[in-house]
Design a protein around this motif. Sequence first.
Motif, mmCIF file in Angstrom:
data_model
loop_
_atom_site.group_PDB
_atom_site.id
_atom_site.type_symbol
_atom_site.label_atom_id
_atom_site.label_comp_id
_atom_site.label_asym_id
_atom_site.label_seq_id
_atom_site.Cartn_x
_atom_site.Cartn_y
_atom_site.Cartn_z
ATOM 1 N N ALA A 46 3.791 61.388 25.335
ATOM 2 C CA ALA A 46 5.242 61.278 25.178
ATOM 3 C C ALA A 46 5.710 59.834 25.347
ATOM 4 O O ALA A 46 6.586 59.369 24.607
ATOM 5 C CB ALA A 46 5.940 62.186 26.192
ATOM 6 N N LEU A 47 5.143 59.124 26.309
ATOM 7 C CA LEU A 47 5.524 57.723 26.503
ATOM 8 C C LEU A 47 5.180 56.876 25.289
ATOM 9 O O LEU A 47 5.861 55.891 24.987
ATOM 10 C CB LEU A 47 4.830 57.158 27.747
ATOM 11 N N ARG A 54 10.939 55.136 21.637
ATOM 12 C CA ARG A 54 10.513 54.075 20.720
ATOM 13 C C ARG A 54 11.724 53.288 20.208
ATOM 14 O O ARG A 54 11.674 52.057 20.084
ATOM 15 C CB ARG A 54 9.731 54.689 19.555
ATOM 16 N N ILE A 55 12.814 53.993 19.910
ATOM 17 C CA ILE A 55 14.027 53.319 19.462
ATOM 18 C C ILE A 55 14.597 52.448 20.575
ATOM 19 O O ILE A 55 15.052 51.322 20.339
ATOM 20 C CB ILE A 55 15.066 54.363 18.997
ATOM 21 N N ALA A 56 14.575 52.962 21.810
ATOM 22 C CA ALA A 56 15.086 52.180 22.942
ATOM 23 C C ALA A 56 14.283 50.894 23.134
ATOM 24 O O ALA A 56 14.850 49.838 23.433
ATOM 25 C CB ALA A 56 15.044 53.027 24.218
ATOM 26 N N ARG A 57 12.978 50.968 22.936
ATOM 27 C CA ARG A 57 12.149 49.766 23.074
ATOM 28 C C ARG A 57 12.469 48.755 21.972
ATOM 29 O O ARG A 57 12.497 47.542 22.219
ATOM 30 C CB ARG A 57 10.669 50.142 23.035
ATOM 31 N N LEU A 58 12.695 49.237 20.765
ATOM 32 C CA LEU A 58 13.049 48.328 19.666
ATOM 33 C C LEU A 58 14.405 47.660 19.925
ATOM 34 O O LEU A 58 14.569 46.458 19.684
ATOM 35 C CB LEU A 58 13.073 49.094 18.348
ATOM 36 N N ARG A 59 15.366 48.444 20.406
ATOM 37 C CA ARG A 59 16.687 47.875 20.690
ATOM 38 C C ARG A 59 16.617 46.857 21.827
ATOM 39 O O ARG A 59 17.406 45.917 21.865
ATOM 40 C CB ARG A 59 17.660 48.998 21.045
ATOM 41 N N ALA A 60 15.682 47.063 22.738
ATOM 42 C CA ALA A 60 15.556 46.121 23.853
ATOM 43 C C ALA A 60 15.066 44.757 23.392
ATOM 44 O O ALA A 60 15.204 43.764 24.123
ATOM 45 C CB ALA A 60 14.608 46.692 24.913
ATOM 46 N N GLN A 61 14.494 44.672 22.194
ATOM 47 C CA GLN A 61 14.025 43.394 21.669
ATOM 48 C C GLN A 61 15.156 42.549 21.086
ATOM 49 O O GLN A 61 14.984 41.342 20.883
ATOM 50 C CB GLN A 61 12.972 43.642 20.576
ATOM 51 N N VAL A 62 16.300 43.171 20.820
ATOM 52 C CA VAL A 62 17.408 42.438 20.188
ATOM 53 C C VAL A 62 17.893 41.280 21.056
ATOM 54 O O VAL A 62 18.072 40.155 20.552
ATOM 55 C CB VAL A 62 18.549 43.410 19.844
ATOM 56 N N PRO A 63 18.142 41.480 22.363
ATOM 57 C CA PRO A 63 18.574 40.331 23.173
ATOM 58 C C PRO A 63 17.558 39.190 23.191
ATOM 59 O O PRO A 63 17.945 38.027 23.309
ATOM 60 C CB PRO A 63 18.758 40.935 24.579
ATOM 61 N N LEU A 64 16.266 39.529 23.062
ATOM 62 C CA LEU A 64 15.255 38.473 23.045
ATOM 63 C C LEU A 64 15.411 37.613 21.785
ATOM 64 O O LEU A 64 15.227 36.392 21.837
ATOM 65 C CB LEU A 64 13.862 39.089 23.098
ATOM 66 N N ALA A 118 19.492 37.652 30.461
ATOM 67 C CA ALA A 118 19.960 38.698 31.370
ATOM 68 C C ALA A 118 20.102 40.032 30.632
ATOM 69 O O ALA A 118 19.745 41.090 31.165
ATOM 70 C CB ALA A 118 21.293 38.292 32.000
ATOM 71 N N GLU A 119 20.613 39.978 29.402
ATOM 72 C CA GLU A 119 20.730 41.197 28.605
ATOM 73 C C GLU A 119 19.350 41.764 28.277
ATOM 74 O O GLU A 119 19.153 42.984 28.276
ATOM 75 C CB GLU A 119 21.499 40.910 27.319
ATOM 76 N N TYR A 120 18.395 40.899 28.010
ATOM 77 C CA TYR A 120 17.030 41.338 27.706
ATOM 78 C C TYR A 120 16.403 42.026 28.927
ATOM 79 O O TYR A 120 15.802 43.099 28.812
ATOM 80 C CB TYR A 120 16.198 40.135 27.282
ATOM 81 N N SER A 121 16.572 41.426 30.086
ATOM 82 C CA SER A 121 16.032 42.021 31.316
ATOM 83 C C SER A 121 16.688 43.362 31.609
ATOM 84 O O SER A 121 16.018 44.333 31.990
ATOM 85 C CB SER A 121 16.224 41.062 32.495
ATOM 86 N N ALA A 122 18.012 43.428 31.432
ATOM 87 C CA ALA A 122 18.728 44.681 31.683
ATOM 88 C C ALA A 122 18.286 45.763 30.700
ATOM 89 O O ALA A 122 18.134 46.939 31.067
ATOM 90 C CB ALA A 122 20.228 44.458 31.577
ATOM 91 N N ALA A 123 18.061 45.384 29.434
ATOM 92 C CA ALA A 123 17.645 46.357 28.429
ATOM 93 C C ALA A 123 16.294 46.957 28.779
ATOM 94 O O ALA A 123 16.083 48.174 28.635
ATOM 95 C CB ALA A 123 17.601 45.702 27.050
ATOM 96 N N TRP A 124 15.374 46.131 29.276
ATOM 97 C CA TRP A 124 14.057 46.673 29.602
ATOM 98 C C TRP A 124 14.080 47.476 30.893
ATOM 99 O O TRP A 124 13.265 48.383 31.083
ATOM 100 C CB TRP A 124 13.031 45.541 29.679
ATOM 101 N N ARG A 125 15.024 47.177 31.780
ATOM 102 C CA ARG A 125 15.199 48.043 32.948
ATOM 103 C C ARG A 125 15.705 49.416 32.511
ATOM 104 O O ARG A 125 15.309 50.450 33.064
ATOM 105 C CB ARG A 125 16.151 47.400 33.945
ATOM 106 N N GLU A 126 16.588 49.427 31.515
ATOM 107 C CA GLU A 126 17.050 50.702 30.977
ATOM 108 C C GLU A 126 15.905 51.470 30.309
ATOM 109 O O GLU A 126 15.841 52.699 30.399
ATOM 110 C CB GLU A 126 18.180 50.459 29.977
ATOM 111 N N VAL A 127 14.997 50.751 29.658
ATOM 112 C CA VAL A 127 13.832 51.406 29.064
ATOM 113 C C VAL A 127 12.961 52.012 30.161
ATOM 114 O O VAL A 127 12.447 53.139 30.016
ATOM 115 C CB VAL A 127 13.020 50.404 28.214
ATOM 116 N N ALA A 128 12.792 51.288 31.265
ATOM 117 C CA ALA A 128 11.993 51.815 32.377
ATOM 118 C C ALA A 128 12.616 53.088 32.951
ATOM 119 O O ALA A 128 11.912 54.047 33.289
ATOM 120 C CB ALA A 128 11.847 50.751 33.469
ATOM 121 N N VAL A 129 13.951 53.087 33.044
ATOM 122 C CA VAL A 129 14.646 54.288 33.517
ATOM 123 C C VAL A 129 14.434 55.434 32.536
ATOM 124 O O VAL A 129 14.188 56.582 32.933
ATOM 125 C CB VAL A 129 16.144 53.995 33.710
#
Length: 239
Positions: A46-47, A54-64, A118-129
């Motif tokens: 599942a992970l 998978r979509i959340a991980r892709l969106r987390a790349q946008v701030p980068l 900061a947005e990139y770090s926050a996005a990946w924390r949301e992915v971890a959650v």
Amino acid sequence: ARALDGDTVRDYAQRLADPPGDGDGAQPVTVDPSDGITLHEAQAIALAFNPDLRIARLRAQVPLARHAHAELWDDPQLHFDVLRILESVDKPWIAGVGIGFTTPLSGRLAAERDKAWAEYSAAWREVAVAEARLVADMHAQWIEWSARHAEMELLGDQIDRLSAIEAIADRLSAAGEIGVTDARVVKINRATLNRQLEQVEADARAARLKLLALMGLKPDASDDIELVANLLSPSVPAS
């Protein structure tokens, strides 16, 4: 078409068995769907393949990407203006060309970089959650499906026993040892259990489809996938 025992799935399975900060590390984890998929293996799958994750991980790349372009000035703009004078003059048409660009204030680009990071770090924390929430959802849904699976086995065993009793009751009724009504009571009880079993089987199929959806697998590929029911989830996978 997805490899359920691929490197990505094994990496996630290892992370689940040996979370960061848990010491020297657990033994290497084996993911082998050929002998049935356990809860631990299903969570790793599942992970790797859950579509929302998978979509959340892709969106987390946008701030980068924004961080990579934060040092650049805004693109210059080219202007072209045309004016026609309505009054009778020798040259009624006037054309002009201009170019404009923005000069950033001192420190603005550095602030933009910090903001994007900061947005990139926050996005990946949301992915971890989201990953932790998915693992918890898989656990709860697996327990639900395993409970329905165990209930099916218990009802099937009760129906088999009641069928044997029904055969005995029919013989006793034919011999006049018990009344016809008593024999019918056994038949009614068996029919009631059969209806219960049909409902539980439907609930089990629905729970299984939910598990496959969380794992990112198509329902039409479910016939080739064997899930191993387990009401008690071990903290360390058996491998």
